[in-house]
Every structure is written in C-alpha cells, then in structure tokens.
Design a protein around this motif. Structure first.
Motif, mmCIF file in Angstrom:
data_model
loop_
_atom_site.group_PDB
_atom_site.id
_atom_site.type_symbol
_atom_site.label_atom_id
_atom_site.label_comp_id
_atom_site.label_asym_id
_atom_site.label_seq_id
_atom_site.Cartn_x
_atom_site.Cartn_y
_atom_site.Cartn_z
ATOM 1 N N ILE A 49 17.634 -37.345 -18.416
ATOM 2 C CA ILE A 49 18.935 -36.711 -18.196
ATOM 3 C C ILE A 49 20.014 -37.775 -18.008
ATOM 4 C CG2 ILE A 49 20.274 -35.269 -16.607
ATOM 5 C CD1 ILE A 49 17.636 -33.716 -16.074
ATOM 6 N N LEU A 50 19.695 -38.812 -17.219
ATOM 7 C CA LEU A 50 20.648 -39.908 -17.011
ATOM 8 C C LEU A 50 20.907 -40.663 -18.315
ATOM 9 C CD1 LEU A 50 19.346 -41.287 -13.592
ATOM 10 C CD2 LEU A 50 21.551 -40.165 -13.995
ATOM 11 N N LEU A 51 19.865 -40.867 -19.105
ATOM 12 C CA LEU A 51 20.026 -41.551 -20.386
ATOM 13 C C LEU A 51 20.948 -40.764 -21.309
ATOM 14 C CD1 LEU A 51 16.486 -42.904 -21.384
ATOM 15 C CD2 LEU A 51 18.576 -44.245 -21.155
ATOM 16 N N TYR A 52 20.727 -39.456 -21.346
ATOM 17 C CA TYR A 52 21.531 -38.609 -22.232
ATOM 18 C C TYR A 52 23.008 -38.697 -21.868
ATOM 19 C CZ TYR A 52 23.621 -34.491 -24.300
ATOM 20 O OH TYR A 52 24.458 -33.647 -24.982
ATOM 21 N N TRP A 53 23.295 -38.490 -20.576
ATOM 22 C CA TRP A 53 24.689 -38.529 -20.150
ATOM 23 C C TRP A 53 25.246 -39.948 -20.132
ATOM 24 C CZ3 TRP A 53 27.387 -34.403 -20.615
ATOM 25 C CH2 TRP A 53 26.794 -33.158 -20.471
ATOM 26 N N GLY A 54 24.366 -40.939 -20.224
ATOM 27 C CA GLY A 54 24.809 -42.321 -20.317
ATOM 28 C C GLY A 54 25.139 -42.731 -21.740
ATOM 29 N N GLY A 55 24.900 -41.820 -22.696
ATOM 30 C CA GLY A 55 25.260 -42.086 -24.083
ATOM 31 C C GLY A 55 24.109 -42.368 -25.010
ATOM 32 N N SER A 56 22.869 -42.307 -24.511
ATOM 33 C CA SER A 56 21.712 -42.594 -25.358
ATOM 34 C C SER A 56 21.051 -41.298 -25.804
ATOM 35 C CB SER A 56 20.684 -43.443 -24.608
ATOM 36 O OG SER A 56 19.494 -43.572 -25.366
ATOM 37 N N GLU A 57 20.893 -41.141 -27.125
ATOM 38 C CA GLU A 57 20.230 -39.958 -27.650
ATOM 39 C C GLU A 57 18.741 -39.942 -27.321
ATOM 40 O OE1 GLU A 57 21.479 -37.221 -28.981
ATOM 41 O OE2 GLU A 57 23.453 -38.039 -28.592
ATOM 42 N N LEU A 58 18.211 -41.062 -26.852
ATOM 43 C CA LEU A 58 16.815 -41.072 -26.402
ATOM 44 C C LEU A 58 16.617 -40.104 -25.246
ATOM 45 C CD1 LEU A 58 15.960 -44.886 -26.506
ATOM 46 C CD2 LEU A 58 14.993 -43.088 -27.945
ATOM 47 N N GLY A 59 17.703 -39.829 -24.518
ATOM 48 C CA GLY A 59 17.623 -38.874 -23.425
ATOM 49 C C GLY A 59 17.392 -37.460 -23.895
ATOM 50 N N ASN A 60 17.550 -37.227 -25.192
ATOM 51 C CA ASN A 60 17.344 -35.894 -25.752
ATOM 52 C C ASN A 60 15.921 -35.669 -26.235
ATOM 53 O OD1 ASN A 60 19.279 -33.879 -25.642
ATOM 54 N ND2 ASN A 60 20.584 -34.850 -27.171
ATOM 55 N N LEU A 61 15.077 -36.679 -26.096
ATOM 56 C CA LEU A 61 13.686 -36.500 -26.515
ATOM 57 C C LEU A 61 13.037 -35.410 -25.674
ATOM 58 C CD1 LEU A 61 12.467 -40.194 -26.933
ATOM 59 C CD2 LEU A 61 12.950 -38.531 -28.743
ATOM 60 N N ALA A 62 12.290 -34.540 -26.333
ATOM 61 C CA ALA A 62 11.622 -33.451 -25.626
ATOM 62 C C ALA A 62 10.521 -34.007 -24.735
ATOM 63 C CB ALA A 62 11.035 -32.460 -26.631
ATOM 64 N N ALA A 63 10.195 -33.246 -23.694
ATOM 65 C CA ALA A 63 9.077 -33.618 -22.831
ATOM 66 C C ALA A 63 7.796 -33.667 -23.663
ATOM 67 C CB ALA A 63 8.944 -32.605 -21.698
ATOM 68 N N LYS A 64 6.872 -34.529 -23.269
ATOM 69 C CA LYS A 64 5.635 -34.692 -24.039
ATOM 70 C C LYS A 64 4.875 -33.384 -24.194
ATOM 71 C CE LYS A 64 4.975 -39.522 -22.653
ATOM 72 N NZ LYS A 64 4.102 -40.477 -21.916
ATOM 73 N N ASN A 65 4.976 -32.514 -23.187
ATOM 74 C CA ASN A 65 4.240 -31.264 -23.243
ATOM 75 C C ASN A 65 5.000 -30.162 -23.984
ATOM 76 O OD1 ASN A 65 5.980 -31.429 -20.841
ATOM 77 N ND2 ASN A 65 5.283 -29.354 -20.405
ATOM 78 N N ARG A 66 6.229 -30.476 -24.495
ATOM 79 C CA ARG A 66 7.027 -29.451 -25.173
ATOM 80 C C ARG A 66 7.705 -30.050 -26.415
ATOM 81 N NH1 ARG A 66 7.183 -25.226 -21.832
ATOM 82 N NH2 ARG A 66 8.536 -24.188 -23.333
ATOM 83 N N PRO A 67 6.935 -30.443 -27.417
ATOM 84 C CA PRO A 67 7.510 -31.117 -28.588
ATOM 85 C C PRO A 67 8.444 -30.248 -29.428
ATOM 86 C CG PRO A 67 5.209 -30.559 -28.973
ATOM 87 C CD PRO A 67 5.472 -30.298 -27.522
ATOM 88 N N ASP A 68 8.350 -28.916 -29.309
ATOM 89 C CA ASP A 68 9.185 -28.036 -30.133
ATOM 90 C C ASP A 68 10.538 -27.708 -29.503
ATOM 91 O OD1 ASP A 68 7.248 -27.946 -32.059
ATOM 92 O OD2 ASP A 68 6.429 -26.004 -31.466
ATOM 93 N N ASP A 69 10.729 -28.098 -28.257
ATOM 94 C CA ASP A 69 11.994 -27.763 -27.586
ATOM 95 C C ASP A 69 13.170 -28.508 -28.215
ATOM 96 O OD1 ASP A 69 10.606 -26.133 -25.908
ATOM 97 O OD2 ASP A 69 10.953 -27.297 -24.084
ATOM 98 N N HIS A 70 14.325 -27.867 -28.203
ATOM 99 C CA HIS A 70 15.535 -28.470 -28.752
ATOM 100 C C HIS A 70 16.203 -29.373 -27.719
ATOM 101 C CE1 HIS A 70 16.580 -25.840 -32.435
ATOM 102 N NE2 HIS A 70 15.291 -25.743 -32.191
ATOM 103 N N PRO A 71 17.029 -30.300 -28.175
ATOM 104 C CA PRO A 71 17.833 -31.102 -27.240
ATOM 105 C C PRO A 71 18.963 -30.256 -26.664
ATOM 106 C CG PRO A 71 18.422 -31.628 -29.494
ATOM 107 C CD PRO A 71 17.225 -30.726 -29.568
ATOM 108 N N MET A 72 19.590 -30.746 -25.603
ATOM 109 C CA MET A 72 20.737 -30.054 -25.034
ATOM 110 C C MET A 72 21.860 -29.990 -26.065
ATOM 111 S SD MET A 72 21.018 -31.276 -21.052
ATOM 112 C CE MET A 72 20.829 -33.041 -21.315
ATOM 113 N N CYS A 73 22.532 -28.853 -26.116
ATOM 114 C CA CYS A 73 23.593 -28.649 -27.092
ATOM 115 C C CYS A 73 24.950 -28.681 -26.396
ATOM 116 C CB CYS A 73 23.402 -27.309 -27.803
ATOM 117 S SG CYS A 73 24.607 -26.986 -29.085
#
Length: 381
Positions: free
Chosen positions: A121-145
């Motif tokens: 979450i911190l990575l995402y709001w810090g500007g890194s799209e790596l923060g949008n990677l889904a949790a390992k147990n939920r590969p089909d989930d979408h990133p925050m929109c």
C-alpha cells in the motif's frame, strides 16, 4: 386509463446501531462467532492505526499522497470477510476489483503476510506500480483503480468471462458514490443485468464525491435504486455495521454463484478523514457534521459490541495496539529499505502496466528515457 405497471422498493439492513447493542433480529451465529468478531475488530483497528501513520509519513515527506480510510473500515472489512468465508464454501477465490480506498479490505484478503500488504500500500501511494501486485494467495484480483467508475465495466467483463467459462465464483467490485454519476458505472451495471453475470457491485456512499455532497450529485433518493433501472437486485446496508455488510454481501455472493445473479449494494457510511492527504475537508463541510458522524464510527461501534459481549477490555486493547504498531513500523521499515535500494524511475511508469506492452507503449517509453537522458546531459554541461 392509468395502471401501476410495477412497484419497486429498496430494503436497508442494519444489525448494530451506534450503541453497539445488537438488534434482536441479528443472526445469533454472528454473535457466537467470537473469533470472527475479534478478527474483524483487530483488522479495523490496525488499518485505523496505519491510516494515521501514513498521514504522518506523507507530512514528513517519507511517503506519497494517500487516501484516508478513516470511518470506512466497517463496510470494507465486512465485505472482505464475506468473500473469504464464502470462498471456503465454494473452494475457489472470488475476484476483487477495488477502488483506491480499499486498504482495509486488501489487508483482510492478504491472508499470508500483513506487513507485506501494508508495504505494498505504501509502495503504491509512493508512486511504484509494484504496490499494485496482487497478494500471492489472490493472483486474479485487480489493482486499485483511481479513475472514477472505470472499474465497473472491467468487473462486468470479468464476471461475463466467468459465466462463459462456467466457473462457480463471482466478481466483487467497489466504487464510491461519485462513480454512480459516470457512464462507465451505468454501462457496466446495465450489461451486468442484461447478460446476467455473477457480479456484486458495492457502492461506498461516504456522503462526498471529493468535495461534492451527496445531495448535489443526484436527485435519486438512494444510490441503490440506480440498479433497479439495470434490472439487478438492489439494496442498502448500514456501511458502518460490519455484521450487516457481511450478511448482505454473503447473500449476494450466494446468488451470484448459484444463479449468476448480479447485485448492487449501497453501503451508507461517512468519510471521517480527508479525501486524500492533498485535501482540506474544512473547506466544504462543518465540524458539527463530522462530530455527529463520529458517533456512528464503525470502529467505535464494533468496540462497543465486543465490550458488550465481554470478549474485550482495555488491557487487550492496549496490548493489541502495541503489537499492531510494531507490525506497522516493520512495514514502514521494509518499504523505506526497498525504496532506498530500488529508487523509483520514470521507466516504471511503463514497466508494470501490462504483461505484453503495445508497440506504442514501447516507443513512448524509449522517447521518455531519451528525453530524460538528454536533460541529464544538458544539466551536466
């Protein structure tokens, strides 16, 4: 001659009033499941503490702009808990399509590593799209929109794909009340109704679309009734009542999986904090309004419930908050260490967008990096 062709109604579900003393029609099984009640409260408390820490980090220049979840933890934890419990029944993962204010739900859904979830979450709001990677147990989930309403059409498409493939699971899409004024939202729910897809759309009615109050957004008495025009099951729920949200979302998931029936659920809540750390809510709402809303705070309501049931006290509260703050500090440390070792670059604007970039994206990336290099060389000379 005039005749009534059809009558419609919107049902609202609530089990817990602000006092935290459950109504008599609250399902007994919800109150007996002490472990789930405590787990819900702990997640709500942790994300509230994380929210405060994130705000502090942003003000110190150590993190990027972020969206406050204060006051909206109840509906988020409620629907996320319904998802994971229903997944245990069907033996498959639903697909989560969140908007940008879903930290509480994402923390719940990441079943393995809470510190990693907070770090992302911190990575995402810090500007890194790596923060949008889904949790390992939920590969089909979408990133925050972040774009308003666009995720509804995407969610409808994912749900239609599940129906075509005969997969017995559903898509859960979250949007704010402001999204209901967009074409993407209305097109999405219209197709969901016409195609009868396994989709649950939850509208977080937090009373404001940034600074625009609910009454200036629409003349409709409820946001839920917008789903009636699309021919889908539509209802309201007290979004500050985590048990009521759990109840209606679980039922919606059952309808979606068994009958491929879409639903629209309006969760009535209140955004206690600012829209984002770049917002000043004192410009458009009165302190008295916020103070009144704090009496309906979902975290306070849940605390009153578990106190009433005799399963929580101040000693447990202090111990848990101390533990949670340690986890949050560890997540911050991991985030800062990662950023230090992997500084953000302009190329990352493209690196994590799609699995197979289009040639125009590849060309844009090349031009951007060439421009960056030219600027850097110009500065040297």
């Amino acid at each position: 001659m005039k005749t009534v062709v059809r009558r419609f109604r919107i049902i609202k579900t609530q089990f817990l009033p602000a006092s935290g003393i459950p109504y008599k029609d609250t399902p007994e099984e919800y109150l007996k499941n002490k472990d789930r009640l405590l787990c819900m409260y702990r997640h709500m408390r942790m994300i509230r503490l994380f929210d405060a820490k994130s705000f502090s980090l942003q003000r110190q220049g150590r993190a990027g702009t972020n969206a406050s979840t204060e006051g909206e933890e109840g509906y988020a934890v409620g629907y996320a808990a319904a998802m994971t419990d229903h997944e245990k029944v069907i033996g498959a993962k639903h697909i989560h399509v969140p908007h940008y204010r879903q930290n509480a739900a994402m923390l719940w859904l990441d079943e393995d590593d809470k510190e990693a979830a907070l770090m992302r979450i911190l990575l995402y709001w810090g500007g890194s799209e790596l923060g949008n990677l889904a949790a390992k147990n939920r590969p089909d989930d979408h990133p925050m929109c972040v774009p308003i309403g666009t995720q509804v059409g995407l969610a409808q498409g994912r749900a239609f794909a599940l129906k075509i493939r005969k997969e017995k699971r559903a898509v859960v899409c979250i949007c704010g009340d402001g999204a209901t004024s967009t074409g993407d939202f209305n097109t999405g729910i219209n197709f969901a109704g016409a195609l009868k897809v396994p989709l649950v759309v939850i509208v977080s009615n937090n009373q404001y679309a940034i600074s625009v109050p609910r009454e200036r957004q629409t003349a409709a008495e409820t946001f839920a009734q917008k789903g009636i025009a699309a021919g889908i099951h539509s209802e309201q729920v007290d979004g500050n009542d985590v048990l009521a949200v759990y109840h209606v979302v679980y039922q919606a998931l059952e309808r979606a999986v068994k009958n491929s029936e879409p639903s629209l659920i309006e969760a009535i809540t209140y955004r206690l904090g600012a829209h984002t750390t770049a917002d000043d809510p004192t410009k458009y709402r009165e302190d008295a309004e916020v103070a009144a809303a704090r009496e309906k705070d979902p975290l306070l309501r849940m605390r009153r419930l578990i106190d009433h049931l005799g399963i929580w006290d101040e000693a447990k509260e202090s111990a848990y908050c101390a533990w949670a703050k340690e986890r949050i500090e560890e997540a911050v440390k991991r985030y800062e260490n990662y950023v230090k070792g992997n500084p953000l670059t302009l190329s990352q604007l493209y690196d994590h967008q799609v699995a197979s970039p289009h040639y125009t994206q590849i060309r844009e990336r090349e031009l951007l990096l060439a421009y960056q290099k030219a600027v850097a060389e110009g500065e040297k000379t």
